[in-house]
Scaffold this motif. Structure first.
Motif, PDB file in Angstrom:
ATOM      1  N   TRP A  97      77.707  17.116  -3.027  1.00 30.54           N
ATOM      2  CA  TRP A  97      78.677  16.040  -2.817  1.00 30.54           C
ATOM      3  C   TRP A  97      78.718  15.585  -1.364  1.00 30.54           C
ATOM      4  CZ3 TRP A  97      79.279  14.338  -7.348  1.00 30.54           C
ATOM      5  CH2 TRP A  97      79.356  15.205  -8.443  1.00 30.54           C
ATOM      6  N   GLN A  98      78.164  16.376  -0.460  1.00 29.70           N
ATOM      7  CA  GLN A  98      78.039  15.972   0.944  1.00 29.70           C
ATOM      8  C   GLN A  98      76.605  15.461   1.156  1.00 29.70           C
ATOM      9  OE1 GLN A  98      79.948  19.018   0.302  1.00 29.70           O
ATOM     10  NE2 GLN A  98      81.629  17.545   0.462  1.00 29.70           N
ATOM     11  N   THR A  99      76.430  14.166   1.024  1.00 29.95           N
ATOM     12  CA  THR A  99      75.080  13.590   1.060  1.00 29.95           C
ATOM     13  C   THR A  99      74.673  13.108   2.440  1.00 29.95           C
ATOM     14  OG1 THR A  99      75.992  11.422   0.456  1.00 29.95           O
ATOM     15  CG2 THR A  99      75.249  12.844  -1.350  1.00 29.95           C
ATOM     16  N   CYS A 100      75.631  12.984   3.330  1.00 33.07           N
ATOM     17  CA  CYS A 100      75.375  12.410   4.655  1.00 33.07           C
ATOM     18  C   CYS A 100      75.785  13.424   5.726  1.00 33.07           C
ATOM     19  CB  CYS A 100      76.167  11.105   4.798  1.00 33.07           C
ATOM     20  SG  CYS A 100      76.144  10.395   6.444  1.00 33.07           S
ATOM     21  N   ILE A 101      74.817  14.224   6.200  1.00 36.59           N
ATOM     22  CA  ILE A 101      75.121  15.262   7.184  1.00 36.59           C
ATOM     23  C   ILE A 101      74.110  15.230   8.334  1.00 36.59           C
ATOM     24  CG2 ILE A 101      75.485  17.723   7.617  1.00 36.59           C
ATOM     25  CD1 ILE A 101      76.080  18.122   4.696  1.00 36.59           C
ATOM     26  N   ASP A 102      74.623  15.144   9.563  1.00 34.80           N
ATOM     27  CA  ASP A 102      73.811  15.331  10.766  1.00 34.80           C
ATOM     28  C   ASP A 102      74.167  16.727  11.284  1.00 34.80           C
ATOM     29  OD1 ASP A 102      72.941  15.503  13.467  1.00 34.80           O
ATOM     30  OD2 ASP A 102      72.967  13.319  13.651  1.00 34.80           O
ATOM     31  N   PHE A 103      73.337  17.716  10.969  1.00 39.68           N
ATOM     32  CA  PHE A 103      73.685  19.109  11.253  1.00 39.68           C
ATOM     33  C   PHE A 103      73.775  19.400  12.748  1.00 39.68           C
ATOM     34  CE2 PHE A 103      72.510  19.503   6.808  1.00 39.68           C
ATOM     35  CZ  PHE A 103      73.421  20.422   6.341  1.00 39.68           C
TER      36      PHE A 103
ATOM     37  N   VAL B 290      77.694  27.299   7.858  1.00 44.92           N
ATOM     38  CA  VAL B 290      77.990  26.596   6.607  1.00 44.92           C
ATOM     39  C   VAL B 290      77.724  27.514   5.427  1.00 44.92           C
ATOM     40  CG1 VAL B 290      77.640  24.221   7.380  1.00 44.92           C
ATOM     41  CG2 VAL B 290      75.659  25.579   6.712  1.00 44.92           C
ATOM     42  N   MET B 291      78.593  27.411   4.430  1.00 44.14           N
ATOM     43  CA  MET B 291      78.382  28.036   3.131  1.00 44.14           C
ATOM     44  C   MET B 291      77.912  26.928   2.196  1.00 44.14           C
ATOM     45  SD  MET B 291      79.149  31.330   3.249  1.00 44.14           S
ATOM     46  CE  MET B 291      79.357  31.714   1.505  1.00 44.14           C
ATOM     47  N   ILE B 292      76.724  27.071   1.652  1.00 35.47           N
ATOM     48  CA  ILE B 292      76.090  26.007   0.880  1.00 35.47           C
ATOM     49  C   ILE B 292      76.031  26.402  -0.592  1.00 35.47           C
ATOM     50  CG2 ILE B 292      74.043  24.554   0.662  1.00 35.47           C
ATOM     51  CD1 ILE B 292      73.305  25.432   3.543  1.00 35.47           C
ATOM     52  N   ARG B 293      76.441  25.488  -1.470  1.00 43.04           N
ATOM     53  CA  ARG B 293      76.341  25.791  -2.896  1.00 43.04           C
ATOM     54  C   ARG B 293      74.872  25.840  -3.302  1.00 43.04           C
ATOM     55  NH1 ARG B 293      78.956  22.296  -7.792  1.00 43.04           N
ATOM     56  NH2 ARG B 293      77.109  21.008  -7.423  1.00 43.04           N
ATOM     57  N   ALA B 294      74.473  26.975  -3.853  1.00 38.72           N
ATOM     58  CA  ALA B 294      73.096  27.150  -4.305  1.00 38.72           C
ATOM     59  C   ALA B 294      72.928  26.755  -5.759  1.00 38.72           C
ATOM     60  CB  ALA B 294      72.653  28.593  -4.112  1.00 38.72           C
TER      61      ALA B 294
ATOM     62  N   PHE C 295      72.088  26.614 -12.673  1.00 41.59           N
ATOM     63  CA  PHE C 295      71.395  25.385 -12.308  1.00 41.59           C
ATOM     64  C   PHE C 295      71.509  25.114 -10.807  1.00 41.59           C
ATOM     65  CE2 PHE C 295      72.870  25.074 -16.687  1.00 41.59           C
ATOM     66  CZ  PHE C 295      71.664  24.872 -17.341  1.00 41.59           C
ATOM     67  N   GLU C 296      70.367  24.966 -10.163  1.00 43.16           N
ATOM     68  CA  GLU C 296      70.319  24.798  -8.720  1.00 43.16           C
ATOM     69  C   GLU C 296      70.993  23.498  -8.283  1.00 43.16           C
ATOM     70  OE1 GLU C 296      67.007  24.378  -5.119  1.00 43.16           O
ATOM     71  OE2 GLU C 296      66.464  25.391  -6.995  1.00 43.16           O
ATOM     72  N   ASP C 297      71.776  23.573  -7.209  1.00 45.24           N
ATOM     73  CA  ASP C 297      72.368  22.390  -6.598  1.00 45.24           C
ATOM     74  C   ASP C 297      71.233  21.505  -6.070  1.00 45.24           C
ATOM     75  OD1 ASP C 297      73.421  20.805  -4.214  1.00 45.24           O
ATOM     76  OD2 ASP C 297      75.292  21.613  -4.986  1.00 45.24           O
ATOM     77  N   SER C 298      71.305  20.220  -6.376  1.00 47.23           N
ATOM     78  CA  SER C 298      70.189  19.326  -6.061  1.00 47.23           C
ATOM     79  C   SER C 298      69.931  19.153  -4.570  1.00 47.23           C
ATOM     80  CB  SER C 298      70.431  17.951  -6.701  1.00 47.23           C
ATOM     81  OG  SER C 298      71.642  17.383  -6.224  1.00 47.23           O
ATOM     82  N   LEU C 299      70.919  19.438  -3.714  1.00 51.01           N
ATOM     83  CA  LEU C 299      70.724  19.295  -2.273  1.00 51.01           C
ATOM     84  C   LEU C 299      70.671  20.633  -1.543  1.00 51.01           C
ATOM     85  CD1 LEU C 299      72.862  16.168  -1.244  1.00 51.01           C
ATOM     86  CD2 LEU C 299      70.400  16.341  -1.618  1.00 51.01           C
ATOM     87  N   PHE C 300      70.615  21.747  -2.297  1.00 47.23           N
ATOM     88  CA  PHE C 300      70.636  23.049  -1.634  1.00 47.23           C
ATOM     89  C   PHE C 300      69.472  23.218  -0.659  1.00 47.23           C
ATOM     90  CE2 PHE C 300      69.114  27.475  -1.467  1.00 47.23           C
ATOM     91  CZ  PHE C 300      70.172  28.024  -0.758  1.00 47.23           C
ATOM     92  N   LYS C 301      68.270  22.984  -1.114  1.00 50.69           N
ATOM     93  CA  LYS C 301      67.098  23.197  -0.248  1.00 50.69           C
ATOM     94  C   LYS C 301      67.168  22.325   1.003  1.00 50.69           C
ATOM     95  CE  LYS C 301      63.604  24.768  -3.594  1.00 50.69           C
ATOM     96  NZ  LYS C 301      64.368  24.766  -4.840  1.00 50.69           N
TER      97      LYS C 301
ATOM     98  N   ILE D 299      79.532  14.529   9.584  1.00 43.68           N
ATOM     99  CA  ILE D 299      79.662  14.491   8.118  1.00 43.68           C
ATOM    100  C   ILE D 299      80.483  13.275   7.724  1.00 43.68           C
ATOM    101  CG2 ILE D 299      80.558  15.647   6.061  1.00 43.68           C
ATOM    102  CD1 ILE D 299      79.971  18.284   7.272  1.00 43.68           C
ATOM    103  N   CYS D 300      79.956  12.493   6.794  1.00 46.93           N
ATOM    104  CA  CYS D 300      80.681  11.333   6.291  1.00 46.93           C
ATOM    105  C   CYS D 300      81.774  11.798   5.330  1.00 46.93           C
ATOM    106  CB  CYS D 300      79.723  10.386   5.567  1.00 46.93           C
ATOM    107  SG  CYS D 300      78.359   9.789   6.600  1.00 46.93           S
ATOM    108  N   GLY D 301      82.994  11.480   5.631  1.00 44.28           N
ATOM    109  CA  GLY D 301      84.087  11.850   4.752  1.00 44.28           C
ATOM    110  C   GLY D 301      84.620  13.245   5.019  1.00 44.28           C
ATOM    111  N   ALA D 302      85.573  13.658   4.179  1.00 44.69           N
ATOM    112  CA  ALA D 302      86.220  14.961   4.335  1.00 44.69           C
ATOM    113  C   ALA D 302      85.357  16.064   3.748  1.00 44.69           C
ATOM    114  CB  ALA D 302      87.587  14.959   3.663  1.00 44.69           C
ATOM    115  N   VAL D 303      85.550  17.268   4.266  1.00 39.55           N
ATOM    116  CA  VAL D 303      84.800  18.433   3.819  1.00 39.55           C
ATOM    117  C   VAL D 303      85.731  19.642   3.876  1.00 39.55           C
ATOM    118  CG1 VAL D 303      83.953  18.945   6.153  1.00 39.55           C
ATOM    119  CG2 VAL D 303      82.638  19.737   4.166  1.00 39.55           C
TER     120      VAL D 303
END
Length: 260
Positions: free
Chosen positions: A13-19, A30-34, A39-45, A177-181
């Motif tokens: 759900w966080q598609t716009c991130i400048d780490f 960061v704790m990232i949903r795997a 089913f693997e999170d589509s943006l995990f990798k 990060i775009c938006g709230a997190v």
């Protein structure tokens, strides 16, 4: 004294991130949903590679859909396969909040957590349980809560669970990060404090057995006790009444008894 680190939890759900900007803003990790179930999170990798590239600490979490130990085994096995290629310096978390698990009982939820914890530790990673304060108060046994570090979701001004390892305090806005997190605080403690807290138990009318095979308890105990060691003997754990007696010999003088 506790040291505090700012940690974010992110997913597809966080598609716009400048780490790099995230790190420069003072975020430690960061704790990232795997995965969601198996089913693997589509943006995990993408997320984990980019976070590691800028030197952020990284952890991973699994949104659990398990309803018993067998399904917990399947999804945890899938989770560990997903995260295996990466350096996980923070925790591997099980996120317990799904409505599926409301249709189970405390014993089944305890078994889900135990299965996850055992598999994660076997993989030489650090497990942690994520749940709301309400779930922690009502959906698990006391012994389970003292067997694993806690990541507490409590959207308030202060975390009310003293032995929490990490606290999700609510939504936040971070440069990069775009938006709230979701924002979190990781509480750092000394090794001796961690060992004592991880071994401590607040018991209430808990049956105390003289041996691992005794059919009847000698009495019921209430108060603060400590696991004597990590061994499970015939389904029971040895406890002691003082942190100074943890693991000390002779066993007969330092072990108070056995609990289920």
């Amino acid at each position: 004294m506790k040291m505090e680190q700012k940690i974010l939890d992110i997913s597809k759900w966080q598609t716009c991130i400048d780490f790099q900007k995230v790190k420069n803003s003072g975020v430690s990790g960061v704790m990232i949903r795997a995965c969601y179930g198996e089913f693997e999170d589509s943006l995990f990798k993408q997320h984990i590679k980019n976070a590691l590239a800028v030197g952020l600490k990284v952890g991973a979490y699994m949104y659990s859909l398990a309803h018993n130990s067998a399904t917990a085994f399947k999804e945890t096995t899938a989770f560990l396969k997903i995260v295996e290629p990466y350096e996980i310096s923070l925790f591997c978390a099980i996120d317990m909040e799904d409505s599926i698990q409301l249709n189970t009982n405390n014993e089944q939820r305890d078994e889900i957590v135990k299965t996850f914890k055992d598999l994660v530790e076997r993989a030489n990673k650090k497990p942690i349980l994520y749940a709301s304060r309400y779930w922690l108060d009502t959906k698990f046994s006391i012994s389970t809560l003292y067997s694993i570090p806690l990541w507490v979701a409590e959207w308030s001004a202060k975390c009310s669970i003293e032995n929490a390892t990490m606290w999700q305090y609510g939504k936040t806005h971070v440069d990069g990060i775009c938006g709230a997190v979701d924002g979190n605080i990781l509480f750092e403690k000394s090794e001796s404090t961690i060992q004592q807290e991880n071994n401590s138990l607040n018991l209430k009318n808990e049956p105390l057995y003289p041996t691992s095979t005794a059919k009847q308890p000698t009495n019921k105990i209430t108060g603060k006790y400590f696991y004597y060691d990590k061994k499970i003997i015939n389904g029971r754990r040895r406890i002691t009444n003082s942190p100074d007696r943890i693991g000390k010999s002779p066993i007969g003088l330092n072990v108070t008894g056995f609990i289920n």
